[in-house]
Write an enzyme that holds these catalytic residues in place. Structure first.
Site, PDB file in Angstrom:
ATOM      1  N   TYR A  18      -3.002   4.630  -3.820  1.00  0.00           N
ATOM      2  CA  TYR A  18      -3.084   4.825  -5.275  1.00  0.00           C
ATOM      3  C   TYR A  18      -1.698   4.939  -5.913  1.00  0.00           C
ATOM      4  CZ  TYR A  18      -7.931   5.614  -4.085  1.00  0.00           C
ATOM      5  OH  TYR A  18      -9.202   5.452  -3.591  1.00  0.00           O
ATOM      6  N   ASP A  19      -1.539   4.228  -7.039  1.00  0.00           N
ATOM      7  CA  ASP A  19      -0.272   4.212  -7.773  1.00  0.00           C
ATOM      8  C   ASP A  19      -0.259   5.201  -8.940  1.00  0.00           C
ATOM      9  OD1 ASP A  19       0.662   2.111  -6.159  1.00  0.00           O
ATOM     10  OD2 ASP A  19      -0.323   0.632  -7.439  1.00  0.00           O
ATOM     11  N   THR A  20      -1.437   5.449  -9.538  1.00  0.00           N
ATOM     12  CA  THR A  20      -1.546   6.369 -10.677  1.00  0.00           C
ATOM     13  C   THR A  20      -2.409   7.557 -10.275  1.00  0.00           C
ATOM     14  OG1 THR A  20      -1.319   4.569 -12.285  1.00  0.00           O
ATOM     15  CG2 THR A  20      -2.289   6.632 -13.072  1.00  0.00           C
ATOM     16  N   ARG A 239      -6.347   1.173  -8.527  1.00  0.00           N
ATOM     17  CA  ARG A 239      -5.281   1.886  -7.812  1.00  0.00           C
ATOM     18  C   ARG A 239      -4.977   3.217  -8.487  1.00  0.00           C
ATOM     19  NH1 ARG A 239      -2.960  -0.532  -3.747  1.00  0.00           N
ATOM     20  NH2 ARG A 239      -1.095   0.774  -3.888  1.00  0.00           N
TER      21      ARG A 239
END
Length: 297
Positions: A18-20, A239
């Site tokens: 995960y990016d956020t 993500r």
């Protein structure tokens, strides 16, 4: 079925996936004025790995600027444009969706933070923290002067709520044609440092009962809050992960927005609510004991 995180590879995998990262605050990062062990270190780790960090709270007693002072006081890095509270989202909804005419205003059951966000969005209001309404005197309908320009009633958490405020709100909602009934959020309880107290949902409940109608709810789990974030921030739902302590707000919010969900057990939701024959039908993607567990990644 939720996946229970327990070993370092579990946490490392989520950091990669995960990016956020969207965080609820009360019960996730702190309890009252006490930090959750490891929360600061984990947020620092996320920033070091170039993750986008957002704070999504139903607390409507504070504006984003005043809420940042709590982050500062607790030593948690946060920027105003990373903070999304239900007071801010409510003000944006009124200014951008309802688009009240300049002469129109809202009647507020709420506190200074909600008023500040309304002012910043150019929304005129009455009530709220006005000393005239903070009275223990009996309400007199005979002496009440109805303001015909009140086009909405907004109700949030209000620790000085009284019969006068309820009565005025009721009059506007029943006598001003088209007057909108809006609540910042519907949390039944509010976590304090020393235990649970009635939340904003409990404050609005008498009005709902008297009116026999449901309001427009802005905060989690309503999609309105996510729309407010998406209008300001770019993120890929596939993500993105929502981290919360409450099934019927945080986890439902994430599910409604098509993002993954992580439940921590440092706040409202108990272990008994997610296991056994009487487990909730709201099932998060992941469960861990505390956000501090990510220090092992």
């Amino acid at each position: 079925m939720s996946r229970r995180l327990s070993a370092p590879p579990d946490y490392a995998a989520l950091l990669d996936k995960y990016d956020t990262w969207m965080f609820d605050c009360d019960g996730v990062l702190w309890q009252g004025d006490k930090l959750i062990d490891g929360a600061v270190e984990v947020l620092r780790l996320l920033r070091e790995r170039k993750k986008q960090v957002l704070f999504v709270t139903n607390n409507a007693t504070k504006s984003r600027r005043s809420y940042k002072t709590k982050f500062d006081h607790l030593g948690v890095e946060a920027h105003v444009d990373e903070i999304y509270g239900s007071a801010y989202a409510t003000a944006v909804y009124i200014s951008s969706v309802l688009k009240l005419a300049k002469e129109k205003k809202v009647y507020v059951i709420g506190m200074a933070g909600l008023e500040e966000e309304l002012r910043d969005e150019g929304v005129a209001y009455i009530g709220g923290t006005d000393p005239v309404d903070k009275t223990l005197e009996s309400f007199s309908l005979e002496r009440f002067d109805l303001d015909p320009n009140v086009a909405a009633v907004v109700c949030g958490l209000d620790t000085t709520v009284n019969y006068t405020k309820y009565s005025k709100a009721f009059q506007y909602l029943t006598r001003n044609p088209g007057c909108q009934f809006i609540v910042t959020n519907e949390d039944s309880t509010y976590p304090s440092a020393h235990g649970l107290l009635p939340g904003a949902g409990a404050i609005s409940a008498p009005l709902r009962y008297a009116l026999g109608k449901d309001p427009v709810s802005i905060g989690k789990p309503a999609k309105t809050m996510l729309d407010c974030i998406q209008a300001k921030v770019h993120f890929d739902p596939a993500r993105t992960i929502m981290v919360g302590d409450r099934l019927n707000t945080d986890i439902l919010f994430g599910q409604a927005g098509g993002v993954s969900t992580l439940l921590v057990l440092t706040g409202i939701t108990l272990e008994s609510e997610i296991t056994g024959p009487n487990a909730s039908t709201i099932v998060p993607d992941y469960v861990t004991s505390s956000i501090g567990d990510f220090r092992s990644a």
